[in-house]
Design an enzyme around this catalytic site. Structure first.
Site, short mmCIF file in Angstrom:
data_model
loop_
_atom_site.label_atom_id
_atom_site.label_comp_id
_atom_site.label_asym_id
_atom_site.label_seq_id
_atom_site.Cartn_x
_atom_site.Cartn_y
_atom_site.Cartn_z
CB SER A 6 28.86 31.19 44.02
OG SER A 6 27.95 30.91 45.06
CE1 TYR A 45 30.32 36.05 46.15
CE2 TYR A 45 28.42 34.58 46.25
CZ TYR A 45 29.78 34.77 46.20
OH TYR A 45 30.63 33.69 46.18
P1 NDP Z 1 38.61 33.67 51.11
O1 NDP Z 1 38.10 34.96 51.68
O2 NDP Z 1 39.28 32.73 52.03
O3 NDP Z 1 39.56 33.94 49.87
C1 NDP Z 1 39.40 35.05 49.02
C2 NDP Z 1 40.74 35.33 48.38
O4 NDP Z 1 40.61 36.42 47.44
C3 NDP Z 1 41.81 35.72 49.38
O5 NDP Z 1 42.99 35.01 49.10
C4 NDP Z 1 42.01 37.21 49.13
O6 NDP Z 1 43.36 37.56 49.38
C5 NDP Z 1 41.72 37.28 47.63
N1 NDP Z 1 41.41 38.64 47.22
C6 NDP Z 1 40.47 39.47 47.71
N2 NDP Z 1 40.53 40.66 47.10
C7 NDP Z 1 41.53 40.58 46.19
C8 NDP Z 1 42.11 41.49 45.27
N3 NDP Z 1 41.61 42.73 45.11
N4 NDP Z 1 43.15 41.08 44.53
C9 NDP Z 1 43.65 39.83 44.66
N5 NDP Z 1 43.15 38.92 45.52
C10 NDP Z 1 42.11 39.30 46.27
O7 NDP Z 1 37.32 33.00 50.46
P2 NDP Z 1 37.11 31.68 49.56
O8 NDP Z 1 38.33 30.87 49.47
O9 NDP Z 1 35.85 31.06 50.04
O10 NDP Z 1 36.78 32.36 48.17
C11 NDP Z 1 37.31 31.92 46.93
C12 NDP Z 1 36.27 32.07 45.88
O11 NDP Z 1 35.20 31.16 46.14
C13 NDP Z 1 35.62 33.44 45.77
O12 NDP Z 1 35.50 33.80 44.40
C14 NDP Z 1 34.25 33.23 46.39
O13 NDP Z 1 33.30 34.15 45.90
C15 NDP Z 1 33.96 31.82 45.96
N6 NDP Z 1 32.94 31.08 46.70
C16 NDP Z 1 33.04 30.93 48.06
C17 NDP Z 1 32.09 30.22 48.75
C18 NDP Z 1 32.15 30.06 50.23
O14 NDP Z 1 31.13 29.69 50.85
N7 NDP Z 1 33.30 30.27 50.87
C19 NDP Z 1 30.96 29.57 48.05
C20 NDP Z 1 30.98 29.75 46.62
C21 NDP Z 1 31.93 30.49 45.99
P3 NDP Z 1 43.91 38.97 49.86
O15 NDP Z 1 42.95 39.50 50.88
O16 NDP Z 1 45.26 38.63 50.42
O17 NDP Z 1 43.99 39.80 48.63
#
Ligand code: NDP
Length: 265
Positions: free
Chosen positions: A159, A172
């Site tokens: 990020s 975070y």
């Molecule tokens: P989402 O919340 O849409 O996606 C997060 C994903 O992580 C989901 O598919 C969730 O699936 C999965 N997840 C959560 N916990 C677990 C677990 N214990 N095991 C396996 N999978 C897990 O958010 P984003 O797409 O935005 O996030 C993707 C990445 O991007 C993250 O690392 C986030 O920190 C990073 N990011 C996001 C930003 C933003 O503004 N959105 C900016 C910068 C970085 P499920 O709940 O089904 O397990």
């Protein structure tokens, strides 16, 4: 626990990733989902990892409808046995992975000393330990694929928060600093084995991520930011991953910062 969709590709789409075996964590929503769709549309076989099986099954079905091939594997990346089982399933169904998008993550801003311990613990368990569990489980497959002469990528989602100091984002931001710095070290070890290692550092992206906030200051912040900034879309991140993997084998985009045009630091 797994769903294999049918074996074919859509000739109407660019098929430059045929023969590649991709693993996407966090595939049930946001950046992971969009990236899985993109990689599959370009011919890669894609293993979909996250905890929510219904969302993974729905995505596998959509990829199948579009003529691609996907494997939905309900996985908790914080659980070593679950990640190892997922790696075994990928090997069994698709062979060695040659493209891992290590992307699952969680963002829960909060005030130090006041945030419930569970919230900071969960971020460390997922963003740090979970990311490392994925590395640990899949590096042997990436090494095997590289030894066969295949193009190999390990792409990790960090990020912009990894680089800057934002109020109430201490934990975070620190977890994402871990990811970004880990990548520098992984490149040193894995690059000589012909494994490309990349980190993507996005700014605010419109996904489910902010829907988990419990801290009122952060809820207000994101609401206000949405008034003045066109957030990135998950598809913008997918396109970035698509660009990284389309480079010639000797080219490793190590660190990619992608921001909404109107977001400052
Ligand atoms: P989402 O919340 O849409 O996606 C997060 C994903 O992580 C989901 O598919 C969730 O699936 C999965 N997840 C959560 N916990 C677990 C677990 N214990 N095991 C396996 N999978 C897990 O958010 P984003 O797409 O935005 O996030 C993707 C990445 O991007 C993250 O690392 C986030 O920190 C990073 N990011 C996001 C930003 C933003 O503004 N959105 C900016 C910068 C970085 P499920 O709940 O089904 O397990």
């Amino acid at each position: 626990m797994s769903t294999a969709s049918r074996l074919s590709t859509n000739p109407a789409l660019p098929q430059d990733l045929i023969g590649r075996v991709a693993v996407v964590t966090g595939a049930s929503s946001g950046m992971g989902r969009a990236t899985a769709l993109l990689l599959a549309s370009r011919g890669a076989k894609v293993a979909l990892l996250a905890r929510r099986q219904p969302q993974l099954d729905e995505l596998a079905a959509e990829i199948s409808r579009q003529g691609g091939q996907a494997l939905a594997i309900a996985t908790d990346v914080t659980d070593a046995a679950s990640v190892e089982a997922a790696a075994a399933a990928v090997l069994r169904e698709f062979g060695n992975a040659d493209l891992v998008f290590n992307n699952a993550g969680l963002m829960l801003p909060g005030a130090i000393g006041q945030q419930p311990a569970k919230e900071w613990e969960t971020q460390i368990d997922l963003n740090v330990t979970g990311a490392m569990r994925v590395v640990q489980a899949f590096v042997p497959q990436l090494e095997a694929a590289a030894a066969e002469g295949r193009v190999v990528d390990l792409i990790n989602t960090s990020s912009i928060a990894s680089q800057y100091v934002y109020g109430y984002f201490a934990v975070y931001s620190a977890t994402k600093a871990f990811v970004s710095h880990l990548v520098r070290h992984l490149r040193l070890e894995l690059g000589p084995k012909n494994i490309r290692v990349s980190v993507i550092e996005p700014g605010i992206t419109d996904t489910e991520l902010q829907g988990h906030f419990t801290f009122q200051g952060a809820i207000d912040w994101i609401k206000n930011a949405a008034q003045s900034i066109d957030f990135l879309k998950a598809e913008d991140i997918a396109a970035t991953v698509g660009f990284i993997v389309s480079q010639p084998k000797h080219v490793n985009l190590q660190q990619v910062v992608i921001m909404p045009t109107k977001e400052g630091i």
